[in-house]
Design a protein around this motif. Structure first.
Motif, short mmCIF file in Angstrom:
data_model
loop_
_atom_site.label_atom_id
_atom_site.label_comp_id
_atom_site.label_asym_id
_atom_site.label_seq_id
_atom_site.Cartn_x
_atom_site.Cartn_y
_atom_site.Cartn_z
N ASP A 110 -5.05 -7.88 -10.96
CA ASP A 110 -3.72 -7.35 -11.10
C ASP A 110 -2.82 -8.30 -11.75
O ASP A 110 -3.02 -9.41 -12.03
CB ASP A 110 -3.23 -6.39 -10.10
N SER A 111 -1.39 -8.06 -12.32
CA SER A 111 -0.66 -8.70 -12.58
C SER A 111 -0.26 -9.81 -11.98
O SER A 111 0.32 -10.68 -12.29
CB SER A 111 0.44 -7.68 -13.14
N ASP A 112 -0.63 -9.82 -10.79
CA ASP A 112 0.21 -10.86 -9.49
C ASP A 112 -1.11 -11.87 -9.21
O ASP A 112 -1.20 -12.82 -8.44
CB ASP A 112 0.71 -10.10 -8.20
N GLY A 113 -2.22 -11.60 -9.87
CA GLY A 113 -3.53 -12.49 -9.32
C GLY A 113 -4.20 -11.98 -8.46
O GLY A 113 -5.26 -12.71 -8.07
N PHE A 114 -3.99 -10.82 -7.80
CA PHE A 114 -4.78 -10.24 -6.79
C PHE A 114 -6.05 -9.73 -7.15
O PHE A 114 -6.17 -9.02 -8.14
CB PHE A 114 -3.83 -9.34 -5.79
N ILE A 115 -7.18 -9.75 -6.42
CA ILE A 115 -8.31 -9.00 -6.91
C ILE A 115 -8.27 -7.64 -6.35
O ILE A 115 -8.35 -7.54 -5.13
CB ILE A 115 -9.72 -9.85 -6.24
N ASN A 117 -9.67 -3.40 -6.75
CA ASN A 117 -10.40 -2.50 -7.09
C ASN A 117 -9.90 -1.45 -8.03
O ASN A 117 -8.55 -1.41 -8.32
CB ASN A 117 -11.13 -1.77 -6.05
N ALA A 118 -10.29 -0.16 -8.57
CA ALA A 118 -9.91 0.62 -9.36
C ALA A 118 -8.54 1.45 -8.69
O ALA A 118 -7.73 1.98 -9.50
CB ALA A 118 -10.77 1.70 -9.74
N SER A 119 -8.58 1.60 -7.33
CA SER A 119 -7.57 2.15 -6.51
C SER A 119 -6.26 1.28 -6.09
O SER A 119 -5.55 1.58 -5.33
CB SER A 119 -8.07 2.74 -5.33
N ASP A 120 -6.58 -0.01 -6.88
CA ASP A 120 -5.44 -1.12 -6.52
C ASP A 120 -5.29 -1.40 -5.04
O ASP A 120 -4.53 -2.09 -4.47
CB ASP A 120 -3.91 -0.65 -6.95
N GLN A 121 -6.62 -1.40 -4.46
CA GLN A 121 -6.85 -1.85 -3.05
C GLN A 121 -7.05 -3.36 -3.07
O GLN A 121 -7.94 -3.46 -4.33
CB GLN A 121 -7.80 -1.02 -2.36
#
Length: 407
Positions: A110-115, A117-121
């Motif tokens: 994501d934009s913050d570099g977190f890995i 999934n498609a549900s942003d978990q």
């Protein structure tokens, strides 16, 4: 009673069709595990118990069991796509802190570099010290650092040849970096401070007029700061290095806010004095600037490493795989997720590659384990079963109509 039997048969047949239809609908869902409807018969109970003449009153749906068999693996060449080969599950965490488990390894940054999934978990795992490679015991959401870790130079090595036929310089003349007539040969090398700022270390060599196998060496940082006072460098008669036998200590004061002094060692091992032009054969130093992130890689043991444009490859995290005593006790909640329950037992973290958890393959995903051919055959059988139960109701209706018409 036949109406009750036929009705229960229609109900369970409809449930069976639902389960089969759900399997077929998810034949292309990554990480999906197919299900199987389990049925049981139903008998009326009485105080005296059943007899040899007892007739059942139909059937019921006992449970819908999930089949956690291994799905096929499809290569995607996306390093953040992860396929599990084994019994393990990934753990993900929502923005509300709730945790769930999945076999779907389709992740992204994501934009913050977190890995996520498609549900942003966010994918959960253990952080790794970038410099030492030590895995922490604290579970955290995995994040890729946008810049590499700066590392100050602590060791360096310089291998060079000094010209045996070079002109001698008077021994009384001190090396002055601003006066080329005071030294025989010089060479620069780049070193880094604790902030990752690069500095130029200039090393000067002056040949002795008294001893042809002896040179004087001095070093200056950024052209002005003395980093090494005049130090003798001697060679053997065959041109090999005699002294210094051990690495020499380099130290220079810094004023830019980095740790000071900048101190490291310089090893001249392998240097020579032959009758050819002075020149450098190799320069090595272990410092680095803070590079920008350019990609990552994940090995079969779940270790996530970031690659940076400064040449660094840093281990940042390890992805654990979770196992359960009874996977069939997991509660499916949609979005390719399961929740643990009292029936499944608590999750047990495992390092990929150990035990029954399995291994992680980067650049691939695990396909649904639905056997489409088998499901289509099951669909035909379930349809025929539904029709047969409908026929029992029709037959009972005809018998009842015959009774009503008796006069």
């Amino acid at each position: 009673m036949s109406f009750q039997q036929g009705l229960s048969g229609l109900n369970v047949s409809a449930k069976n069709l639902d389960v089969i239809g759900n399997n077929i609908a998810n034949v292309s869902t990554i990480g999906f595990k197919s299900s199987q409807a389990l049925f049981s018969d139903v008998y009326a109970s009485s105080i005296t118990g059943s007899t040899a003449l007892s007739v059942g009153i139909g059937s019921k749906l006992t449970s819908v069991a999930q089949l956690f068999t291994q799905g096929n693996t499809t290569v995607t060449n996306n390093p953040l796509d992860l396929a599990i080969s084994g019994n393990g599950f990934f753990m993900v965490q929502g923005t509300d802190g709730s945790q769930a488990f999945t076999r779907n390894g389709q992740f992204r940054l994501d934009s913050d570099g977190f890995i996520v999934n498609a549900s942003d978990q966010r994918l959960m795992g253990f952080s790794v010290d970038a410099l030492t490679g030590t895995v922490s015991g604290n579970l955290t959401s995995l994040q890729i650092a946008p810049t590499g870790v700066a590392q100050a130079t602590t060791e360096s090595a310089l291998t060079l040849n000094l010209d045996a036929e070079a002109t001698d310089i008077a021994a009384a003349t001190a090396i002055d970096p601003n006066d080329p007539d005071t030294y025989t040969y010089s060479t620069p090398m780049t070193v880094y401070d604790s902030l990752g700022v690069s500095h130029t270390l200039s090393i000067y060599f002056k040949k002795s007029d008294a001893a042809p196998l002896t040179w004087s060496m001095a070093a200056y940082l950024d052209g002005t700061t003395s980093a090494l006072a005049a130090t003798p460098v001697t060679f053997n008669a065959d041109g090999t290095l005699a002294t210094p036998a051990a690495p020499v200590a380099i130290s220079a004061a810094l004023t830019n806010g980095a740790a000071t002094p900048l101190a490291f060692t310089l090893d001249l091992d392998g240097s020579t004095q032959f009758g050819s032009s002075s020149g450098v054969n190799s320069v090595i130093q272990d410092g680095r600037s803070a590079g920008k992130f350019i990609g990552l890689q994940i090995d079969n043991f779940g270790v996530v490493s970031g690659r940076y444009d400064n040449g660094q490859t840093l281990s940042m995290a390890q992805i654990p795989l979770y196992t359960f005593n009874n996977p069939n006790g997991l509660q499916p909640v949609g979005d390719n997720l399961w929740l643990n329950s009292s029936a499944s037992g608590n999750p047990t973290p495992n390092n990929p590659g150990s035990g029954v958890a399995g291994t992680v393959r980067s650049g691939a995903v695990e396909d649904s384990n639905v056997d489409l051919t088998a499901e289509l055959v099951n669909l035909i059988v379930a349809q025929r079963t539904y029709q047969a139960n409908a026929q029992t109701i029709r037959a009972q209706d005809q018998i009842l109509q015959t009774l009503v018409n008796l006069r």
